[in-house]
Enzyme design. Structure first.
Site, short mmCIF file in Angstrom:
data_model
loop_
_atom_site.label_atom_id
_atom_site.label_comp_id
_atom_site.label_asym_id
_atom_site.label_seq_id
_atom_site.Cartn_x
_atom_site.Cartn_y
_atom_site.Cartn_z
N GLY A 138 0.82 -1.21 0.00
CA GLY A 138 0.00 0.00 0.00
C GLY A 138 0.85 1.26 0.00
CB ALA A 139 1.98 3.85 1.35
CG LEU A 140 -0.92 1.70 -3.80
CD1 LEU A 140 -2.10 1.30 -4.70
CD2 LEU A 140 0.14 0.61 -3.81
CG HIS A 176 3.33 0.93 -5.37
ND1 HIS A 176 3.45 1.94 -4.45
CD2 HIS A 176 3.98 -0.15 -4.83
CE1 HIS A 176 4.14 1.51 -3.40
NE2 HIS A 176 4.47 0.26 -3.60
CD GLU A 189 16.18 -1.53 -12.49
OE1 GLU A 189 15.39 -0.61 -12.82
OE2 GLU A 189 17.29 -1.64 -13.00
CG ASP A 204 12.56 -2.94 -2.94
OD1 ASP A 204 13.34 -2.37 -2.16
OD2 ASP A 204 11.41 -2.51 -3.16
CD GLN A 259 10.54 -7.36 -2.22
OE1 GLN A 259 10.34 -7.25 -1.03
NE2 GLN A 259 9.90 -6.62 -3.11
CB SER A 297 10.93 4.63 -1.68
OG SER A 297 10.75 4.01 -0.42
NE ARG A 333 10.61 1.71 5.40
CZ ARG A 333 10.57 0.43 5.03
NH1 ARG A 333 11.01 0.08 3.85
NH2 ARG A 333 10.08 -0.50 5.83
O1 PAF Z 1 8.05 -4.83 -1.88
C1 PAF Z 1 7.07 -4.87 -1.11
O2 PAF Z 1 6.24 -3.96 -1.08
C2 PAF Z 1 6.90 -6.07 -0.19
O3 PAF Z 1 8.13 -6.55 0.25
C3 PAF Z 1 6.06 -7.20 -0.81
C4 PAF Z 1 6.73 -7.79 -2.03
C5 PAF Z 1 4.69 -6.67 -1.18
C6 PAF Z 1 5.88 -8.32 0.21
O4 PAF Z 1 5.25 -7.87 1.37
#
Ligand code: PAF
Length: 274
Positions: A27-29, A33, A144, A146, A149, A181, A183
């Site tokens: 969220g917090a799009l 996103h 990309e 992250d 991840q 981001s 954040r």
């Molecule tokens: O990147 C994120 O926002 C989170 O790590 C994810 C992939 C939605 C998993 O909670």
């Protein structure tokens, strides 16, 4: 757009939708996103976006409780972006009583964020695997930015033979280069003014490597530049793009990864090096 919050609602909806492209989010799009949603829509599949602030991927001293949440605004944005399904499970749906399974990825999960945030990728891998089980997407889209991840998720999908194709979407940036981001909204005006130095340092480092500079001194110079700008760097490293193993010389596919704190606010960025 259909909004589902329980597994029974989700199953009812899925019968009415075609194959799905999943955009997992907390969220917090922001526009980053929405770029994932736009690229997912380009696949021609129905797009499902999940919003779940996953407690399992936050450490005890991290910002889980104050992580930005803005469900109403997020749903408006997803509807406008042409999303077909918004999946908003609560914690009890994601981790019901008796839940006793977690996924640990080794290899690409071990260094960098994995070393600084113990159990972070355990939480990410577990929730992403659960989202795949819930949504059963044909494709899933990750940013990309992250990069670690992304490699952790790719490793998990390959190792567990999960029937989903992982797609990567280029980092979206502010005009001054700062990667978008959720954040970023924590940054004070002074921190926001300093923040683009992260990307500027990374691109200058990449240019130096492309120009033949030796990686170790060039990385040390980049760390010094970040410190001068007020950052406390957690790491700045040249790595193999898939295994995330640190490397001493550029050998494609390589990447530069950086994470640094501005008064406690962690910013991450990455660029490819060829
Ligand atoms: O990147 C994120 O926002 C989170 O790590 C994810 C992939 C939605 C998993 O909670």
């Amino acid at each position: 757009m259909i909004v589902a919050r329980t597994l029974s609602e989700l199953r009812g909806v899925q019968a009415r939708l075609g194959s799905l492209a999943l955009v997992p989010t907390m969220g917090a799009l922001h526009d980053g996103h929405l770029a994932l949603v736009a690229v997912a829509k380009g696949s021609g599949l129905d797009v499902a976006t999940s919003i779940f602030v996953n407690p399992m991927q936050f450490g005890p001293s991290e910002d889980f409780s104050r992580y930005p949440r803005n469900e109403d605004a997020d749903l408006v944005k997803l509807e406008a972006a042409g999303c077909a399904l918004a999946w908003l499970p609560d914690v009890a749906t994601m981790y019901p009583p008796g839940d006793a399974t977690a996924i640990s990825v080794y290899g690409p999960a071990e260094n960098f964020e994995g070393a600084i945030r113990p159990n972070h990728f355990r939480g990410v891998a577990t929730v992403v695997a659960k989202l795949f089980g819930q949504i059963r997407p044909e494709r899933a889209y990750f940013g990309e930015k992250d990069w670690q991840q992304l490699q952790v998720v790719r490793r998990m999908v390959e190792d567990l033979l999960l029937p989903v194709r992982i797609e990567v979407v280029e980092t979206r940036r502010e005009p001054d280069g700062l990667a978008l981001s959720s954040r970023n909204r924590y940054l004070s005006p002074a921190q926001r003014a300093a923040a683009p130095v992260l990307y500027q340092t990374l691109t200058a480092l990449r240019a130096a490597l492309h120009g033949g500079a030796a990686p170790r001194p060039a990385i040390n110079a980049a760390i010094a530049r970040l410190e001068e700008a007020g950052f406390v760097p957690d790491y700045c490293a040249l790595v193999d793009a898939e295994s995330l193993e640190p490397i001493e010389a550029v050998r494609p596919p390589s990447r530069l990864l950086v994470a640094a704190r501005l008064d406690g606010i962690r910013l991450l960025d990455t660029v490819g090096v060829n």
